[in-house]
Design a protein around this motif. Structure first.
Motif, mmCIF file in Angstrom:
data_model
loop_
_atom_site.group_PDB
_atom_site.id
_atom_site.type_symbol
_atom_site.label_atom_id
_atom_site.label_comp_id
_atom_site.label_asym_id
_atom_site.label_seq_id
_atom_site.Cartn_x
_atom_site.Cartn_y
_atom_site.Cartn_z
ATOM 1 N N LEU A 69 0.832 -1.204 0.000
ATOM 2 C CA LEU A 69 0.000 0.000 0.000
ATOM 3 C C LEU A 69 0.867 1.254 0.000
ATOM 4 N N PHE A 70 1.944 1.247 0.757
ATOM 5 C CA PHE A 70 2.879 2.374 0.765
ATOM 6 C C PHE A 70 3.385 2.644 -0.650
ATOM 7 N N ARG A 71 3.770 1.597 -1.359
ATOM 8 C CA ARG A 71 4.297 1.772 -2.715
ATOM 9 C C ARG A 71 3.238 2.314 -3.657
ATOM 10 N N LYS A 72 1.998 1.907 -3.485
ATOM 11 C CA LYS A 72 0.928 2.458 -4.308
ATOM 12 C C LYS A 72 0.684 3.932 -3.990
ATOM 13 N N LEU A 73 0.705 4.268 -2.717
ATOM 14 C CA LEU A 73 0.435 5.646 -2.306
ATOM 15 C C LEU A 73 1.460 6.621 -2.861
ATOM 16 N N ILE A 74 2.738 6.234 -2.845
ATOM 17 C CA ILE A 74 3.759 7.180 -3.311
ATOM 18 C C ILE A 74 3.775 7.305 -4.834
ATOM 19 N N GLU A 75 2.973 6.476 -5.528
ATOM 20 C CA GLU A 75 2.803 6.653 -6.967
ATOM 21 C C GLU A 75 1.838 7.797 -7.286
ATOM 22 N N VAL A 76 1.063 8.215 -6.284
ATOM 23 C CA VAL A 76 0.086 9.282 -6.485
ATOM 24 C C VAL A 76 0.806 10.627 -6.472
ATOM 25 N N SER A 77 0.518 11.453 -7.451
ATOM 26 C CA SER A 77 1.145 12.766 -7.537
ATOM 27 C C SER A 77 0.877 13.583 -6.272
ATOM 28 N N GLY A 78 1.927 14.128 -5.699
ATOM 29 C CA GLY A 78 1.778 14.958 -4.504
ATOM 30 C C GLY A 78 1.935 14.216 -3.200
ATOM 31 N N ILE A 79 2.044 12.889 -3.260
ATOM 32 C CA ILE A 79 2.230 12.109 -2.034
ATOM 33 C C ILE A 79 3.643 11.551 -2.001
ATOM 34 N N GLY A 80 4.430 12.039 -1.079
ATOM 35 C CA GLY A 80 5.774 11.535 -0.879
ATOM 36 C C GLY A 80 5.808 10.499 0.220
ATOM 37 N N PRO A 81 6.965 9.945 0.504
ATOM 38 C CA PRO A 81 7.081 8.906 1.534
ATOM 39 C C PRO A 81 6.599 9.337 2.906
ATOM 40 N N ARG A 82 6.869 10.592 3.297
ATOM 41 C CA ARG A 82 6.462 11.041 4.636
ATOM 42 C C ARG A 82 4.943 11.085 4.764
ATOM 43 N N VAL A 83 4.260 11.574 3.734
ATOM 44 C CA VAL A 83 2.801 11.613 3.773
ATOM 45 C C VAL A 83 2.235 10.197 3.766
ATOM 46 N N ALA A 84 2.824 9.321 2.962
ATOM 47 C CA ALA A 84 2.371 7.925 2.908
ATOM 48 C C ALA A 84 2.535 7.251 4.264
ATOM 49 N N LEU A 85 3.635 7.532 4.958
ATOM 50 C CA LEU A 85 3.824 6.990 6.307
ATOM 51 C C LEU A 85 2.719 7.493 7.243
ATOM 52 N N GLY A 86 2.381 8.777 7.119
ATOM 53 C CA GLY A 86 1.326 9.337 7.953
ATOM 54 C C GLY A 86 -0.013 8.663 7.722
ATOM 55 N N ILE A 87 -0.301 8.339 6.459
ATOM 56 C CA ILE A 87 -1.549 7.642 6.129
ATOM 57 C C ILE A 87 -1.584 6.279 6.808
ATOM 58 N N LEU A 88 -0.474 5.562 6.736
ATOM 59 C CA LEU A 88 -0.425 4.226 7.330
ATOM 60 C C LEU A 88 -0.374 4.277 8.850
ATOM 61 N N ALA A 89 0.102 5.394 9.403
ATOM 62 C CA ALA A 89 0.070 5.555 10.858
ATOM 63 C C ALA A 89 -1.344 5.835 11.340
ATOM 64 N N GLY A 90 -2.143 6.474 10.480
ATOM 65 C CA GLY A 90 -3.492 6.872 10.869
ATOM 66 C C GLY A 90 -4.574 5.859 10.576
ATOM 67 N N GLY A 91 -4.306 4.907 9.681
ATOM 68 C CA GLY A 91 -5.330 3.931 9.331
ATOM 69 C C GLY A 91 -4.709 2.606 8.934
ATOM 70 N N THR A 92 -5.426 1.524 9.173
ATOM 71 C CA THR A 92 -4.948 0.204 8.776
ATOM 72 C C THR A 92 -5.065 0.055 7.259
#
Length: 205
Positions: A69-92
């Motif tokens: 899921l992290f790898r999919k998220l960082i493929e989205v324009s505007g989402i870098g690794p730090r934001v993707a980590l925040g998403i995974l910290a906030g939701g399963t």
């Protein structure tokens, strides 16, 4: 590229762990460092090996689902690794994937660093690309108590609780502590600070 690391956790910080693999310490950034139990047991961290012009970074996860899921998220324009980590910290993974399938913008904008436009972009880019990543529930109920973790006060507790469970404490013990602890936690208080306060209460009985 590094796909996973297997070794002992030798150091924690609020954003990363250090994993000793054959006497080499790897700094691994992760959504919840306390998800990796600090013990004599060998742990496995599934890695995304991120290379930039100015840095080589390792991002690690306790499950393949989070890694994917992290790898999919960082493929989205505007989402870098730090934001993707925040998403995974906030939701399963299950809840994030479900929200994307259901186009649940309300849920997604509760996640750290995600505004309405970014939530719409996530849905547009990923809705048809997440098969096999998670067991998607039928719905995501944003206003239920289980999503109180999006409150800035309880977000730190959510992560701290996972770390305390890894140390052997039960849900019943931790829920009791939280009732006495929550009024003394400030918004965005660091996870390690929340854990220290909880441990003092646990030690005091």
């Amino acid at each position: 590229m590094i796909d996973y690391l297997k070794g002992h956790i030798v150091h924690y910080e609020t954003e990363y762990v250090v994993i000793d693999v054959q006497n080499i310490g790897y700094r691994v950034f992760c959504p919840n460092p306390y998800a990796f139990a600090k013990s004599e047991e060998v742990v496995t961290a599934y890695i995304h090996h991120h290379v930039r012009e100015d840095a080589i970074l390792l991002f690690g996860f306790p499950t393949r689902e989070e890694q994917k899921l992290f790898r999919k998220l960082i493929e989205v324009s505007g989402i870098g690794p730090r934001v993707a980590l925040g998403i995974l910290a906030g939701g399963t993974p299950d809840s994030v994937v479900a929200a994307i399938y259901q186009e649940n913008i309300t849920f997604l904008t509760k996640l750290p660093g995600i505004g309405k436009k970014t939530a719409q972009r996530i849905i547009l880019d990923l809705k048809d690309k997440l098969d096999g990543i998670a067991n998607t529930p039928l719905f995501v109920q944003v206003d239920s108590e289980q999503h109180d973790l999006f409150n800035p006060v309880s977000t730190g507790w959510h992560e701290a609780k996972e770390g305390l469970k890894a140390l052997g404490y039960t849900d019943a013990e931790l829920d009791k502590v939280w009732q006495n602890l929550k009024d003394g936690i400030v918004p965005d208080e660091p996870v390690d600070s929340v854990m220290k306060k909880a441990l003092r209460m646990l030690y005091a009985g």
